[in-house]
Scaffold this active site. Structure first.
Site, short mmCIF file in Angstrom:
data_model
loop_
_atom_site.label_atom_id
_atom_site.label_comp_id
_atom_site.label_asym_id
_atom_site.label_seq_id
_atom_site.Cartn_x
_atom_site.Cartn_y
_atom_site.Cartn_z
N GLU A 169 -38.00 19.86 11.72
CA GLU A 169 -38.07 18.39 11.83
C GLU A 169 -36.95 17.70 11.06
OE1 GLU A 169 -42.12 17.25 10.92
OE2 GLU A 169 -42.93 18.68 12.36
N GLU B 33 -44.26 22.74 17.46
CA GLU B 33 -45.41 22.06 16.87
C GLU B 33 -45.76 20.87 17.73
OE1 GLU B 33 -45.71 20.75 12.76
OE2 GLU B 33 -44.37 22.36 12.12
#
Length: 392
Positions: A209, A314
């Site tokens: 991320e 995810e």
């Protein structure tokens, strides 16, 4: 498990054996420890010295002979809603009768423990955690590790965005501290051995991320050049200095407006095996077009061109406030796109308690929708017996 559900899985185990190959009847049945380890196919993995089983994992995820998305969850067998460390248990298994096929873990648990003087050799909790990883492999599952690294400058957690990256690069004030952490991670990964001595393959997903800025390695807290240098240094140190040869490396930005942003800090094809993507927003609604689906489709296209594995690394909706999120929001929208549905696996986040969970638990309103998700021929769970570590 109902009779109809059981019938589905016996049929699915037969029908879905083809997508993920192949010979052998359980994990680790490639060449045994000490046997010839020549891999029979050309595979462009980051680590040319990768173990037979690690190359087999890459090959099988890259060359499925039919449709099938492996389904996973973070910490699935470690704890769930209302329980912790109960052998053979996961909330997903309690709901549908099967564990997930993909298991997410965090190597931060091991690294942080080492700073407190605890090791796998001496600590019961760490040994139990390692055993869960080994058990998942022995059952034929896929293990993937992220790393929520503490801030090396302040000693606080990963949400402390005090500048770190420049400090842990070679020549930086905290470079030695970073090497010590990498040494712990390397020892742990090398120590993941099946009873026959086989090194357990792991998909390692560091600096995830990074296109966001909530972690200290995020976009606003380091330059592009610093991030790329850190990624490449980490790969080379684990692979070349520490001789860890059971890792595949996953690149996983958060949501991005376009593919130029996706690749803006890409370290290069020579340093990445998996093109991943984390998305906790786009699947909250059913939309046409859906931005998350469009991104996955673009990632699949890039993965095919670059010979990489595409994945939704995810995703999730906290507390599953939309009961049909799994079957309609997630699977329904991915399944409708002929390219996005070619991802190799997807993973939702953990089940900690009733205020923080991403997969259903018994009695929750999302159970019927999850069972439809489970029963769909496109989803692959542990009970479908994916063949990941052997090849024709």
């Amino acid at each position: 498990m109902t009779n109809s559900l059981m019938t589905r899985h016996y049929l699915a185990a037969w029908l879905l054996a083809a997508p993920l190959a192949l010979a052998g009847c359980r994990a680790g049945l490639g060449p045994q420890a000490g046997a010839p380890r020549r891999f029979p196919h050309l595979v462009a993995v980051v680590d040319k010295k990768a173990t037979y089983q690690t190359k087999a994992l890459f090959y099988n995820l890259l060359h499925p002979s039919g449709p099938g998305i492996l389904v996973g969850q973070q910490d699935a067998t470690q704890y769930g809603v209302g329980w912790h460390d109960e052998p053979g248990r996961s909330d997903i298994k309690s709901v549908c009768g099967s564990n997930p096929a993909v298991y997410g873990w965090d190597v931060a648990e091991v690294v942080n423990a080492a700073r407190q003087g605890r090791t796998v050799a001496t600590d019961t909790t760490l040994r139990r955690h390692r055993q869960l990883v080994l058990d998942a492999y022995q059952r034929g599952g896929l293990n993937t590790f992220c790393w929520h690294m503490d801030n090396f400058v302040t000693g606080k957690n990963f949400y402390d965005t005090t500048a770190v990256v420049a400090a842990i690069l070679p020549g930086g004030a905290q470079h030695a501290a970073y090497l010590r952490a990498l040494d712990v991670a390397a020892d742990y990964f090398r120590g993941l051995k099946a009873p026959d001595g086989t090194a357990v393959p792991v998909i390692f997903r560091p600096f995830h991320e990074h296109t966001g800025s909530w972690f200290w390695w995020g976009k606003r807290h380091c330059t592009r050049a610093e991030f790329v240098q850190l990624w490449r240094f980490t790969v080379k140190y684990l692979r070349d200095e520490k001789q860890v040869h059971n890792l595949l490396f996953a690149y996983s930005p958060d949501r991005v407006p376009n593919m130029a942003e996706y690749f803006e800090r890409y370290p290069g094809d020579a340093y990445v095996d998996v093109l991943g993507f984390d998305d906790y927003g786009d699947f909250n609604a059913v939309a046409a077009p859906n931005k998350g689906v469009a991104t996955l489709a673009a990632i699949v296209g890039e993965a095919h061109k670059r010979r990489k594995i595409p994945a939704l690394t995810e995703a999730g909706l906290e507390k599953l406030t939309t009961p049909n999120w799994f079957d309609e929001n997630l699977l329904g929208q991915i399944k409708a796109d002929p390219q996005a549905r070619q991802i190799a696996y997807l993973m939702v986040w953990r089940n900690a308690h009733t205020g923080h969970f991403y997969a259903p638990y018994p009695g929750h309103a999302s159970v019927p929708g999850f069972l439809r998700f489970y029963q769909d021929p496109l989803t692959v769970f542990e009970a479908d017996h994916p063949r990941l570590y052997t090849v024709p």
